[in-house]
Structure formats: structure tokens, C-alpha cells
Design a protein around this motif. Structure first.
Motif, PDB file in Angstrom:
ATOM      1  N   SER A  94       0.867  -1.165   0.000  1.00  9.96           N
ATOM      2  CA  SER A  94       0.000   0.000   0.000  1.00  9.96           C
ATOM      3  C   SER A  94       0.911   1.225   0.000  1.00  9.96           C
ATOM      4  O   SER A  94       1.667   1.444   0.949  1.00  9.96           O
ATOM      5  CB  SER A  94      -0.894  -0.014   1.241  1.00  9.96           C
ATOM      6  N   GLY A  98      -0.608  11.500   1.978  1.00 11.89           N
ATOM      7  CA  GLY A  98      -1.852  11.109   1.325  1.00 11.89           C
ATOM      8  C   GLY A  98      -1.590  10.347   0.047  1.00 11.89           C
ATOM      9  O   GLY A  98      -0.482   9.890  -0.235  1.00 11.89           O
ATOM     10  N   PRO A 115      -8.518  11.803   2.785  1.00 15.09           N
ATOM     11  CA  PRO A 115      -7.547  10.904   3.421  1.00 15.09           C
ATOM     12  C   PRO A 115      -8.241   9.641   3.925  1.00 15.09           C
ATOM     13  O   PRO A 115      -9.323   9.706   4.506  1.00 15.09           O
ATOM     14  CB  PRO A 115      -6.980  11.734   4.574  1.00 15.09           C
ATOM     15  N   ASP A 116      -7.615   8.468   3.692  1.00 16.89           N
ATOM     16  CA  ASP A 116      -8.193   7.207   4.151  1.00 16.89           C
ATOM     17  C   ASP A 116      -7.645   6.854   5.530  1.00 16.89           C
ATOM     18  O   ASP A 116      -6.759   7.519   6.070  1.00 16.89           O
ATOM     19  CB  ASP A 116      -7.917   6.095   3.135  1.00 16.89           C
ATOM     20  N   ASP A 117      -8.192   5.783   6.097  1.00 13.87           N
ATOM     21  CA  ASP A 117      -7.822   5.396   7.461  1.00 13.87           C
ATOM     22  C   ASP A 117      -6.336   5.042   7.559  1.00 13.87           C
ATOM     23  O   ASP A 117      -5.674   5.385   8.555  1.00 13.87           O
ATOM     24  CB  ASP A 117      -8.670   4.211   7.920  1.00 13.87           C
ATOM     25  N   GLU A 118      -5.799   4.332   6.561  1.00 22.15           N
ATOM     26  CA  GLU A 118      -4.389   3.959   6.637  1.00 22.15           C
ATOM     27  C   GLU A 118      -3.491   5.192   6.597  1.00 22.15           C
ATOM     28  O   GLU A 118      -2.487   5.263   7.301  1.00 22.15           O
ATOM     29  CB  GLU A 118      -4.011   3.003   5.504  1.00 22.15           C
ATOM     30  N   SER A 119      -3.855   6.166   5.778  1.00 20.72           N
ATOM     31  CA  SER A 119      -3.074   7.407   5.733  1.00 20.72           C
ATOM     32  C   SER A 119      -3.091   8.101   7.091  1.00 20.72           C
ATOM     33  O   SER A 119      -2.069   8.603   7.566  1.00 20.72           O
ATOM     34  CB  SER A 119      -3.630   8.349   4.659  1.00 20.72           C
ATOM     35  N   ARG A 120      -4.239   8.114   7.741  1.00 20.49           N
ATOM     36  CA  ARG A 120      -4.331   8.745   9.058  1.00 20.49           C
ATOM     37  C   ARG A 120      -3.484   7.999  10.086  1.00 20.49           C
ATOM     38  O   ARG A 120      -2.794   8.613  10.913  1.00 20.49           O
ATOM     39  CB  ARG A 120      -5.789   8.799   9.513  1.00 20.49           C
ATOM     40  N   GLY A 132      -6.405  15.222   2.026  1.00 16.21           N
ATOM     41  CA  GLY A 132      -7.068  14.819   0.802  1.00 16.21           C
ATOM     42  C   GLY A 132      -6.504  15.590  -0.377  1.00 16.21           C
ATOM     43  O   GLY A 132      -5.723  16.528  -0.213  1.00 16.21           O
TER      44      GLY A 132
END
Length: 331
Positions: A115, A144, A150-155, A171
């Protein structure tokens, strides 16, 4: 967490030292004198984040599978470095900390089970001695991928890195990459004339050249349908206005960047590569503007000229007189 850092130069060394200070287990890759210095004396970090001396495992390729990987090489070295480490890192979350527009796509292509995310770092750091990094301007970094929110993994990844240095998940990452590309237009002219970014922006005629390269890059981005992301006080609305301004007024943009930078001399990453006798990533900065312009059926003469001049300095090893630069841009 065990974190692998591919490329322990200015940014890689900064992240490595700060992640160790935050309690993470870090392994880095390096080559030549840099590898020898890190193995014998660790990484010494000074400047904007304070002083720290980090002992890390170092080798030419990562030896152990990490939980997270940062790719911090120069853009031109990314593909080879990722391929050399693919057996260990494919399937591991990867963060590409790199200038230009192509880093995340390159990592995704070479590491199909990983990822892949991107990190835009505005940190200014000088790495002119193996194993020693001086941060001249600390700053928040932005993480990002793609065009969406922004997705959960990015956070989650931003939260891990924020234990060491401020990182925000954002985002519209692709638009933010373009905004960072505009910021990176500060690199070429200082590298060509062998002066700090501050000295170049303080020089009236050179500041005009920098502004011209930035304005050209913004116009190319607009032609490519880009909505610029918010970064370092810049955003889509401000950059669209800048694209319409005459250069006499547009010079305010590099001047404001110079004010934000402070007075500690910032060489820029391109000049640092030249001082180490290494190839620069100008083809992924100013050269990227030229390629994107061509894709839009346009030309980018200012950035084409600056790309050629940086390559001239690469070949000669000597900076060019200001008048030579101005003459080339006038032509």
C-alpha cells in the motif's frame, strides 16, 4: 515500530534520527562514505528540531522486514532503490518522501503488494557531510494519495510519523504534489549560480527568473486540469491569481517564501547534490514541468532553459555567473 528508511540523506537522515528519538527501531540504507559514517558514528542531527545523535542499523539494502518503509532517495534513484529492496519490503506499507510527481506511481508499480502513500515534506535540511544533517527550516509534512479524502491507513501512518515530526493526512494529494512542485521551483536558480535560496530571492533580477519559472509551472498545471492543494500558505485560489499576474507583481510569491524560510542559509536540494558531485533531480522538477507542458500541447521555455543550465553545471562542476543565466533566459 520497526521502520525501514531507504536513503539516509537530508530528509532520510532527519526522519531516521527523529524516529529513533521517538522510540522506534530504525534501519537505513546508504552507500559509500555515507554508509561508513552512519555505521561508525550514527546520524547527528542539529538545527530546527534540536540536537540528537541516533544509532541506527545501516546497510546497502534493508536486512530485516519492517512494519513501515520510507523511501527518501532522490527521484532519479527511486526505481533502482525500490527494486533492490523489493524482496524485503513488497507487501509492507510504503511512504514515498520525494519531490516531483511520479514517486507514488513508481513505488506502486514496483511493489504491487504494498500500500503506497506519498509524503510532501517542506522541511529544509542541509546534508553536506556524511552522517550529519542540519535542519534549517522545520515544517509540517503532508501525507496522502490520489485525489480523494484521506483514508484510514493514511491517518494511522501520519499518526505514527507524528510521534517524531508533525505529519498531517490530507485529501487531494495529487493537487498538493503540484503545489509542492511550485515550491520546488526555488531550487534551480540557486544551484546554477551557487548561492543560497535567500541570496537568490534577494537579488532583484534572479527573483524575477524564479517567479517566471513558478508562474509557468502554475499555468501548465492549470492546463492539465489540476486543482492545487493547500500547502505552506499556498492553495488553488492564490495560485490561480498568481498565474494571471504580471511578473512585476508575481515576484511577491518567492519573496514571501523567502520570508517564511528565515535567514539560516538554505542551499536547496539541487545545489546540495551538486556540491556532493551527484546527479540532481532537476529532470523531475523543472523537467517535469516541461513534460507536463508537452502533454498539454504547450511549451515551458523558462523551465526548459533552467533544466539545461542545471545540467551544464552538473557537467562542469562549476556554478555560472549571474549574467550568463540572465542571458540564457532572455534568449
Amino acid at each position: 515500530m520497526r521502520i525501514g528508511i531507504i536513503g539516509a540523506g537530508a530528509l532520510g537522515g532527519t526522519f531516521a534520527a527523529l524516529l529513533v528519538r521517538a522510540g522506534h527501531e530504525v534501519e537505513v540504507t546508504a552507500r559509500g562514505a555515507g554508509l561508513e559514517a552512519i555505521r561508525s558514528g550514527g546520524i547527528r542531527l542539529t538545527g530546527g528540531y534540536g540536537e540528537t545523535h541516533a544509532r541506527v542499523t545501516a546497510s546497502e539494502v534493508l536486512a530485516a522486514r519492517p512494519g513501515l518503509v520510507l523511501v527518501c532517495t532522490k527521484a532519479q534513484d527511486a526505481a533502482a532503490a525500490i527494486e533492490a529492496n523489493a524482496a524485503v519490503v513488497d507487501g509492507v506499507p510504503v511512504v514515498v518522501v520525494q519531490n516531483g510527481l511520479e514517486g507514488v506511481a513508481t513505488a506502486s508499480r514496483l511493489l504491487p503488494r504494498s500500500s503506497c502513500m506519498g509524503l510532501l515534506s517542506i522541511i529544509a535540511a542541509n546534508y553536506t557531510e556524511p552522517g550529519v544533517v542540519r535542519v534549517t527550516t522545520p515544517a509540517t509534512s503532508y501525507l496522502g494519495r490520489g485525489d480523494g479524502p484521506p483514508d484510514d491507513e493514511s491517518r494511522r501512518t501520519a499518526a505514527v510519523l507524528s510521534e517524531a515530526v508533525p505529519v498531517v493526512a490530507i485529501g487531494g494529494f495529487r493537487g498538493a504534489q503540484w503545489t509542492k512542485l511550485i515550491v520546488n521551483m526555488l531550487n534551480a536558480v540557486p544551484a546554477i549560480v551557487g548561492r543560497s535560496v535567500q541570496d537568490v530571492v534577494d537579488h532583484r533580477r534572479l527573483r524575477r527568473v524564479v517567479a517566471a519559472s513558478m508562474r509557468e509551472a502554475v499555468r501548465v498545471g492549470l492546463a492539465r486540469g489540476i486543482r492545487f492543494g493547500s500547502l505552506q500558505g499556498l492553495g488553488d485560489r492564490r495560485l490561480r491569481l498568481f498565474a494571471r499576474l504580471p511578473l512585476a507583481l508575481g515576484q511577491l510569491l518567492p519573496w514571501l517564501m523567502r520570508v517564511r524560510m528565515g535567514n539560516v542559509p538554505n542551499l536547496g536540494s539541487t545545489q546540495q547534490s551538486l556540491r556532493r558531485g551527484q546527479p540532481t533531480e532537476v529532470d523531475y522538477l523543472n523537467g517535469a514541468v516541461v513534460r507536463e507542458a508537452s502533454a498539454a500541447g504547450l511549451e515551458a521555455p523558462v523551465n526548459a532553459a533552467l533544466t539545461a543550465l542545471v545540467h551544464e553545471v552538473e557537467a562542469s562542476g562549476t556554478g555560472l555567473p549571474v549574467e550568463r543565466v540572465l542571458a540564457a533566459l532572455s534568449a
